[in-house]
Scaffold this active site. Structure first.
Site, PDB file in Angstrom:
ATOM      1  N   HIS A  87       3.413   1.920   1.987  1.00 18.65           N
ATOM      2  CA  HIS A  87       4.112   2.366   3.361  1.00 18.65           C
ATOM      3  C   HIS A  87       5.519   1.989   3.312  1.00 18.65           C
ATOM      4  O   HIS A  87       6.160   1.121   2.669  1.00 18.65           O
ATOM      5  CB  HIS A  87       3.331   1.359   4.611  1.00 18.65           C
TER       6      HIS A  87
ATOM      7  N   GLU B  33       1.803   4.241   7.690  1.00 16.17           N
ATOM      8  CA  GLU B  33       0.654   4.001   6.668  1.00 16.17           C
ATOM      9  C   GLU B  33       0.048   4.874   5.876  1.00 16.17           C
ATOM     10  O   GLU B  33      -0.199   5.985   6.520  1.00 16.17           O
ATOM     11  CB  GLU B  33      -0.374   3.106   7.626  1.00 16.17           C
TER      12      GLU B  33
ATOM     13  N   ASN C 202       0.828  -1.125  -0.049  1.00 15.93           N
ATOM     14  CA  ASN C 202      -0.002   0.002  -0.101  1.00 15.93           C
ATOM     15  C   ASN C 202       0.798   1.193   0.046  1.00 15.93           C
ATOM     16  O   ASN C 202       0.406   2.433   0.259  1.00 15.93           O
ATOM     17  CB  ASN C 202      -0.959   0.138   1.385  1.00 15.93           C
TER      18      ASN C 202
END
Length: 242
Positions: free
Chosen positions: A137, A142, A135
């Site tokens: 990160h 995050e 994603n």
């Protein structure tokens, strides 16, 4: 930003290890930022090989790790302290008191974060090794509307916990929180080396390296750093233009 593609994992690992080695040899008291997960394993193997071959000493090296799970003691097999000892520190001649990881079982996590950040301020990182999450990160920073600049406690996204569940007995065993360097902490490193493998990372590689700079893809902030070295295997780099 310099992007280098490799045909084999072994070539990537050897190149990354040699970059680390050159950094160590060029500094009086070198400081390395280290990562965990599956991507660095081959790199650490090559670094240990250089030590065993008498080509590299870690006596003057100080290390800082990106992150640690909240709630796992250092002797837990899935803690990053255990990982680092198993895969690198036990194989080289680095003094234990020169290795630094966040303490995920600190009684006061806010104080632990502040203390770790103070250490980073006092010993700037010469080269920071990073992997890349699916994603986007980096560390455990995050995606979100905002990002924390300094070391902090983060709640892990479901997709991150699911990706890391392969290392645990079940998804329920994966911690829900971690202590991580902030994006600001990472960007203070003199040089950043991002290593990425696999076709499943190709889309996020393209987004992170060529897409808009946004907190929703934390790795995209690497585009703002003046010295980023990106190492990709053939599959991870397949969606980038030549």
């Amino acid at each position: 930003m310099q992007i280098i593609r490799f045909d084999t994992a072994g070539e990537l690992d050897a190149y990354a290890a040699n970059v680390m080695a050159e950094t160590i040899k060029s500094k009086n008291n070198p400081v390395l930022g280290l990562a965990t997960g599956s991507t660095p394993l081959g790199i650490y193997d090559k670094m240990a090989e250089l030590y065993r071959g008498g080509q590299l000493s870690f006596e003057r090296v100080t290390t800082f790790n990106l992150d640690e799970y909240v709630g796992l003691p250092a002797n837990h097999e899935q803690s990053y302290a255990y990982y680092m000892s198993k895969h690198l520190f036990s194989k080289i001649n680095i003094p234990k008191n020169q290795t630094n990881l966040p303490n995920g079982i600190a009684e006061n996590l806010e104080q632990e974060c502040a203390g770790y950040e103070a250490k980073l301020e006092s010993r700037p990182i010469d080269i920071q090794l990073l992997g890349l999450g699916h994603n986007g990160h980096i560390g455990f920073n995050e995606p979100g509307e905002t990002l924390s600049g300094k070391t902090h406690v983060v709640e892990l996204k479901p997709e991150t916990r699911k990706a890391n569940a392969r290392f645990f007995d079940s998804l329920d065993d994966v911690p829900k929180y971690a202590v991580t360097m902030g994006v600001g902490s990472i960007l203070k490193a003199n040089t950043i080396m991002l290593a990425v493998r696999g076709a499943d990372k190709a889309a996020i590689v393209r987004e992170a390296l060529t897409g808009p700079i946004t907190t929703k893809v934390p790795a995209s902030l690497l585009q703002t750093h003046p010295r980023v070295l990106v190492l990709l295997d053939r599959e991870a780099g397949r969606m980038l233009e030549r």
